[in-house]
Design an enzyme around this catalytic site. Structure first.
Site, short mmCIF file in Angstrom:
data_model
loop_
_atom_site.label_atom_id
_atom_site.label_comp_id
_atom_site.label_asym_id
_atom_site.label_seq_id
_atom_site.Cartn_x
_atom_site.Cartn_y
_atom_site.Cartn_z
N HIS A 288 0.74 -6.16 -12.22
CA HIS A 288 1.50 -5.07 -12.83
C HIS A 288 1.20 -4.97 -14.33
O HIS A 288 1.06 -3.87 -14.87
CB HIS A 288 3.01 -5.30 -12.68
CG HIS A 288 3.50 -5.37 -11.26
ND1 HIS A 288 3.99 -6.53 -10.71
CD2 HIS A 288 3.56 -4.42 -10.29
CE1 HIS A 288 4.36 -6.29 -9.44
NE2 HIS A 288 4.12 -5.03 -9.17
N GLN B 203 10.46 2.24 2.60
CA GLN B 203 9.09 1.83 2.87
C GLN B 203 9.03 0.47 3.56
O GLN B 203 7.94 -0.03 3.86
CB GLN B 203 8.24 1.86 1.60
CG GLN B 203 8.49 0.75 0.60
CD GLN B 203 7.68 0.95 -0.66
OE1 GLN B 203 7.93 1.87 -1.43
NE2 GLN B 203 6.69 0.10 -0.89
N GLN C 45 -5.66 -1.70 -7.06
CA GLN C 45 -6.58 -1.67 -5.92
C GLN C 45 -6.13 -2.61 -4.82
O GLN C 45 -6.55 -2.47 -3.68
CB GLN C 45 -8.00 -2.03 -6.38
CG GLN C 45 -9.05 -1.77 -5.30
CD GLN C 45 -10.31 -2.57 -5.50
OE1 GLN C 45 -10.89 -2.51 -6.57
NE2 GLN C 45 -10.73 -3.32 -4.49
N LYS C 46 -5.27 -3.56 -5.16
CA LYS C 46 -4.85 -4.51 -4.13
C LYS C 46 -4.25 -3.77 -2.93
O LYS C 46 -4.52 -4.10 -1.79
CB LYS C 46 -3.85 -5.52 -4.66
CG LYS C 46 -3.70 -6.59 -3.59
CD LYS C 46 -2.81 -7.68 -3.92
CE LYS C 46 -1.98 -7.98 -2.69
NZ LYS C 46 -0.70 -7.30 -2.75
N GLN D 103 -2.76 2.35 0.12
CA GLN D 103 -1.69 3.06 -0.60
C GLN D 103 -2.28 3.94 -1.70
O GLN D 103 -1.91 5.11 -1.84
CB GLN D 103 -0.73 2.04 -1.21
CG GLN D 103 0.26 2.61 -2.21
CD GLN D 103 1.20 1.53 -2.74
OE1 GLN D 103 2.15 1.16 -2.06
NE2 GLN D 103 0.94 1.01 -3.93
N ARG E 31 4.94 -11.07 -3.32
CA ARG E 31 5.29 -11.85 -2.13
C ARG E 31 4.71 -13.26 -2.16
O ARG E 31 5.06 -14.09 -1.31
CB ARG E 31 4.85 -11.11 -0.86
CG ARG E 31 5.71 -9.88 -0.59
CD ARG E 31 5.41 -9.25 0.77
NE ARG E 31 6.39 -8.23 1.11
CZ ARG E 31 6.19 -6.91 0.95
NH1 ARG E 31 5.06 -6.46 0.48
NH2 ARG E 31 7.14 -6.06 1.29
#
Lengths: 280, 280
Positions: A37, A61, A148-149, A153, A187
């Protein structure tokens, strides 16, 4: 740094900034900020007059059975990190502010949401596209930053921006990894020490794919099979998917002829992790 | 009066106007302007600094077998009418400007699109919501104007604005009728002289409903039955639907207890017409 919790107030603020000729860079997040981030924030800071970060753990989501309730939330920590990284405004609404009545309107980006994560998280990308459309209308940015991870999305948001004519520019930033190669994710905090070590199979298998491609292998099946072997050897890891797809359409590629995305989702213990690599 | 055909140019123009502190009123149309449209334009003119009208016959809101190709198009006539009514800018894109690539993104407003016209025009309201979302992002209005004649459409757009946080105000304007009571519609031009006369059954049946309600009748079934009798008596008319529904939810009401919408669609010859009335 200002913290805004109300939609109308955020819209009025952005209108005012735009009237003053300020360029607004926007980084939507679910909080639990990490260096991934922060790289988006720093980029936004370098390209715009004002950086706005939203922190909102978006219930729509999360698919049934997922970690909505346990998702890491630590606003004070996020606030400090954001301030230090040069954020000007945090938009931090409660769920009732974003969803004051039953939501009837959904934004769907067809086809791009079908493969990869979409297969295993039905409704996830509809929830993402819908909340991001809402946030664009609330924050009114000139530029928005995605990592890009979450490649699928980012492609879905890219297409939504094009199709619905959102007047803003999408910037996709590279994956940030820890010193061992693990892609940063909020996570990752779920992982035990053992699991953190096991999780290295994701980036290691991408390295294997890269080496095979670099050495001339073009058959996706062979590459995927070698990646799979490597992951299977890790007792704590269970492959969810392992795919080589076209970068734009996200459709599986049998023979690698131009730029491709190698993407995977692996469950480590109880934690679902994703990673990917572009190869040309 | 300015005519803008390119999306980027329209967005830049609206940005400039907003920076200057101008309030933008927006009337989306498919052209073939009539006095109904002009009432929206005049209202927009009275409440805003700049009035923008879009003229775009939107292919994705026509259902297979409908009149997309024959829909009345007369830009020069529309241009004159718009100018005379005080329009400042006409946004007039070609189809390739609005849909330069296959559209993958759709906006859906659930439930409100199920009854009334939605039942008979599958996909219609998805096409409407999607193009209106696009137009909002292109024109960036402060206020937008819709006619009550397309009541279900107006309710769907209202909900989309709320759900997706479009930062604008929706104004719904009353139905404009000709001297005989026929609700104005671009599709009235399809009607022969005989059919135009026959088409009066729509407004007449609404009058019958009003009289019954005014005199104390509360059973929807009875009211609908009387409306139906009146329309059946007209040889050229065929009822598509005839419903009494709640104003907000558009769900059928058996016993009229508070404000209701009486709505109908009738096919006159080959032309599908709609009309409605609010009753409290």
């Amino acid at each position: 740094m200002e913290i805004i919790t109300k939609i109308k107030q955020m819209q009025a603020k952005s209108d005012k900034l735009r009237k003053q000729g300020k360029r607004i860079g926007f980084v939507p997040t679910m909080g639990a900020l990490h260096k991934g981030h922060l790289s988006l924030i720093r980029q936004a800071s370098s390209e715009n007059d004002v950086v706005i970060v939203s922190i909102f753990v978006n219930p729509i989501q999360f698919v049934s059975g997922e970690d909505y309730h346990t998702y890491p939330r630590d606003f004070q920590r996020d606030e400090k990190l954001a301030k230090k990284a040069g954020v000007n405004i945090i938009f931090y609404p409660v769920v009732e502010e974003m969803y004051p009545q039953e939501l009837l309107t959904f934004v769907n980006v067809g086809r791009l949401n079908e493969g990869l994560c979409g297969k295993f998280r039905p409704g996830h990308f509809q929830g993402v596209a819908t909340v991001v459309a809402k946030l664009f209308n609330i924050v009114k940015p000139h530029r928005t930053y995605f990592g890009q991870k979450d490649y699928q999305q980012a492609m879905i948001i890219k297409r939504m921006i094009e199709d619905l004519n959102f007047d803003l520019e999408l910037v996709i930033m590279p994956i940030v990894r820890d010193k061992n190669g693990l892609a940063l994710s909020s996570r990752n905090t779920y992982l035990s020490k053992k699991e953190t070590k096991a999780a290295l199979v994701l980036s290691k298998s991408l390295q294997v794919a890269k080496e095979l491609l670099d050495s001339g292998e073009r058959r996706s099946e062979k590459i995927i099979s070698r990646m799979n072997d490597l992951i299977q050897a890790e007792r704590l890891a269970e492959v969810q998917y392992l795919e080589i797809v076209a970068c734009q359409t996200l459709e599986p590629v049998e023979i690698v002829e131009k730029e491709v995305l190698i993407a995977l989702a692996v469950i480590i213990g109880k934690t679902r992790l994703i990673d990917n690599m572009l190869w040309e």
